[in-house]
Design an enzyme around this catalytic site. Structure first.
Site, PDB file in Angstrom:
ATOM      1  CG  MET A  26       7.211  29.968  47.764  1.00  0.00           C
ATOM      2  SD  MET A  26       5.873  28.812  47.541  1.00  0.00           S
ATOM      3  CE  MET A  26       5.494  29.060  45.828  1.00  0.00           C
ATOM      4  N   GLY A  27      11.843  30.781  46.448  1.00  0.00           N
ATOM      5  CA  GLY A  27      13.086  30.436  45.765  1.00  0.00           C
ATOM      6  C   GLY A  27      12.993  30.494  44.255  1.00  0.00           C
ATOM      7  CG  HIS A  30      12.346  35.688  39.046  1.00  0.00           C
ATOM      8  ND1 HIS A  30      11.718  36.862  39.385  1.00  0.00           N
ATOM      9  CD2 HIS A  30      11.450  34.694  39.317  1.00  0.00           C
ATOM     10  CE1 HIS A  30      10.502  36.606  39.807  1.00  0.00           C
ATOM     11  NE2 HIS A  30      10.306  35.299  39.795  1.00  0.00           N
ATOM     12  CD  GLU A  31      17.501  41.003  38.036  1.00  0.00           C
ATOM     13  OE1 GLU A  31      17.311  42.132  38.523  1.00  0.00           O
ATOM     14  OE2 GLU A  31      18.518  40.331  38.300  1.00  0.00           O
ATOM     15  CG  HIS A  33      12.152  36.354  43.771  1.00  0.00           C
ATOM     16  ND1 HIS A  33      12.290  35.486  42.725  1.00  0.00           N
ATOM     17  CD2 HIS A  33      11.051  35.952  44.450  1.00  0.00           C
ATOM     18  CE1 HIS A  33      11.331  34.575  42.770  1.00  0.00           C
ATOM     19  NE2 HIS A  33      10.554  34.841  43.806  1.00  0.00           N
ATOM     20  CD  GLN A  57       2.367  29.081  49.341  1.00  0.00           C
ATOM     21  OE1 GLN A  57       2.784  29.516  50.413  1.00  0.00           O
ATOM     22  NE2 GLN A  57       2.497  29.761  48.211  1.00  0.00           N
ATOM     23  CG  ASP A 146       2.108  36.632  43.303  1.00  0.00           C
ATOM     24  OD1 ASP A 146       1.598  35.713  42.664  1.00  0.00           O
ATOM     25  OD2 ASP A 146       3.333  36.880  43.266  1.00  0.00           O
ATOM     26  NE  ARG A 183       3.335  27.458  39.740  1.00  0.00           N
ATOM     27  CZ  ARG A 183       3.081  27.981  40.923  1.00  0.00           C
ATOM     28  NH1 ARG A 183       3.174  29.276  41.089  1.00  0.00           N
ATOM     29  NH2 ARG A 183       2.744  27.215  41.931  1.00  0.00           N
TER      30      ARG A 183
HETATM   31  P1  AMP Z   1       7.371  33.529  44.986  1.00  0.00           P
HETATM   32  O1  AMP Z   1       8.766  33.071  45.196  1.00  0.00           O
HETATM   33  O2  AMP Z   1       6.844  33.292  43.613  1.00  0.00           O
HETATM   34  O3  AMP Z   1       6.438  33.082  46.081  1.00  0.00           O
HETATM   35  O4  AMP Z   1       7.422  35.116  45.101  1.00  0.00           O
HETATM   36  C1  AMP Z   1       7.988  35.734  46.231  1.00  0.00           C
HETATM   37  C2  AMP Z   1       7.664  37.189  46.176  1.00  0.00           C
HETATM   38  O5  AMP Z   1       8.201  37.755  44.982  1.00  0.00           O
HETATM   39  C3  AMP Z   1       6.152  37.463  46.151  1.00  0.00           C
HETATM   40  O6  AMP Z   1       5.862  38.587  46.961  1.00  0.00           O
HETATM   41  C4  AMP Z   1       5.893  37.740  44.703  1.00  0.00           C
HETATM   42  O7  AMP Z   1       4.769  38.558  44.491  1.00  0.00           O
HETATM   43  C5  AMP Z   1       7.182  38.441  44.307  1.00  0.00           C
HETATM   44  N1  AMP Z   1       7.365  38.373  42.855  1.00  0.00           N
HETATM   45  C6  AMP Z   1       7.356  37.265  42.086  1.00  0.00           C
HETATM   46  N2  AMP Z   1       7.483  37.590  40.784  1.00  0.00           N
HETATM   47  C7  AMP Z   1       7.571  38.946  40.731  1.00  0.00           C
HETATM   48  C8  AMP Z   1       7.712  39.893  39.673  1.00  0.00           C
HETATM   49  N3  AMP Z   1       7.778  39.525  38.398  1.00  0.00           N
HETATM   50  N4  AMP Z   1       7.774  41.198  39.999  1.00  0.00           N
HETATM   51  C9  AMP Z   1       7.694  41.606  41.299  1.00  0.00           C
HETATM   52  N5  AMP Z   1       7.558  40.764  42.330  1.00  0.00           N
HETATM   53  C10 AMP Z   1       7.491  39.442  42.062  1.00  0.00           C
END
Ligand code: AMP
Length: 287
Positions: A26-27, A30-31, A33, A57, A146, A183
């Site tokens: 979702m953009g 960070h590290e 991703h 969602q 997650d 977040r």
């Molecule tokens: P999001 O952008 O928050 O929807 O996350 C996109 C993907 O990145 C999801 O599969 C998350 O589980 C993964 N992700 C987010 N934060 C982390 C993290 N700290 N370590 C590993 N994967 C992450």
């Protein structure tokens, strides 16, 4: 690295690709991703990062509105990580008409986050299946941060015979243990200092299990003791569930996921640890 907004453009570009890795996000990259993108880069000929803040969602409109949106820096991030495509569709591209078809992964979606965010996993599963249809990846990468999301997607893929391999990637953390999350940027500086208590409470719980505690209520109590003195922190849930089907356990006899969600002010943080208990003869310790 190519930035693509349209489904048809992306499909045309991917037509000849034989090994596609998809990293749905979702953009506000960070590290965490970055670890997913790196893993995809090492395993796939073509890496597609998707960036879509999926309205269906979000159970609370305000959360959707304040979600960080940083397309330019995200595109630069993907470029640096050697992704091939950043697919950043507008909402009308993904939902050109009111969505009438949804994917619901029952039981797995009912506990933990699902209990407090009605419709969340239905929205996640639906958009991920749409992304799978658009990108047709061979592998798709999800963060273990997650844990419930990975479990729901794995089950959806198995139940619906979707031809994609789901890869779970370990959680990337700050030096103080806080799991990286888009977040985190929303935390005030005082809240940021308190946020690592979530990880500390999970560590306290996992140590209990590693020392042989088999009663989930005792484990939970030890963890909640860590959180009880943290000013302004509200615990939404703290659960010990079976690592495979994420159902609550009455007794810890195999791998468990210890998962929690807390609020700091108006920001919700989640985290989890996978813990493998010791051999049965070593169990029985009380923490
Ligand atoms: P999001 O952008 O928050 O929807 O996350 C996109 C993907 O990145 C999801 O599969 C998350 O589980 C993964 N992700 C987010 N934060 C982390 C993290 N700290 N370590 C590993 N994967 C992450």
């Amino acid at each position: 690295m190519q930035l693509v907004h349209g489904i048809q453009d992306l499909r045309a570009s991917l037509e000849q690709e034989r090994s596609i890795g998809l990293v749905p996000t979702m953009g506000a990259l960070h590290e965490g991703h970055g670890a997913l993108i790196d893993r995809a880069r090492s395993e796939c000929g073509c890496v597609v990062v998707s960036l879509f803040v999926n309205p269906i969602q979000f159970d609370r409109g305000a959360d959707f509105e304040r979600y960080p949106r940083t397309l330019d820096t995200d595109a630069a991030f993907c470029e640096r990580r050697n992704a091939d495509f950043l697919f950043a569709p507008r909402a009308e591209e993904i939902y050109p008409r009111p969505q009438r078809t949804f994917v619901e992964v029952t039981t797995l979606s009912d506990h933990l986050c699902g209990r407090f965010r009605p419709g969340h996993f239905r929205g996640v599963a639906t958009v991920v299946l749409k992304l799978f249809e658009i990108v047709r990846p061979h592998r798709a990468y999800f963060g273990e941060k997650d844990a419930q999301q990975v479990a729901v997607i794995r089950r959806m893929v198995a139940d619906l015979n979707v031809a994609v391999e789901i890869i779970g990637v370990p959680t990337v953390r700050e030096a103080d243990g806080l799991a990286l999350s888009s977040r985190n940027a929303l935390l005030a500086s005082e809240e940021r200092k308190l946020a690592p208590y979530l990880y500390r409470s999970l560590r306290a719980a996992s140590q209990c299990v590693e020392h042989g505690e088999i009663n989930p209520a005792q484990v939970r109590e030890a963890a909640l003791a860590v959180l009880s003195g943290v000013p302004g922190m509200r615990v939404e849930y703290f659960e010990i569930v079976d690592a495979d089907d994420l159902q609550p356990v009455e007794r810890i006899a195999g791998p468990v996921t210890i998962a929690a969600a807390v609020w700091l002010g108006s920001t919700r943080l989640i985290d989890n640890l996978l813990v493998i208990p010791p051999q049965p003869q070593l169990q029985g310790f009380r923490c």
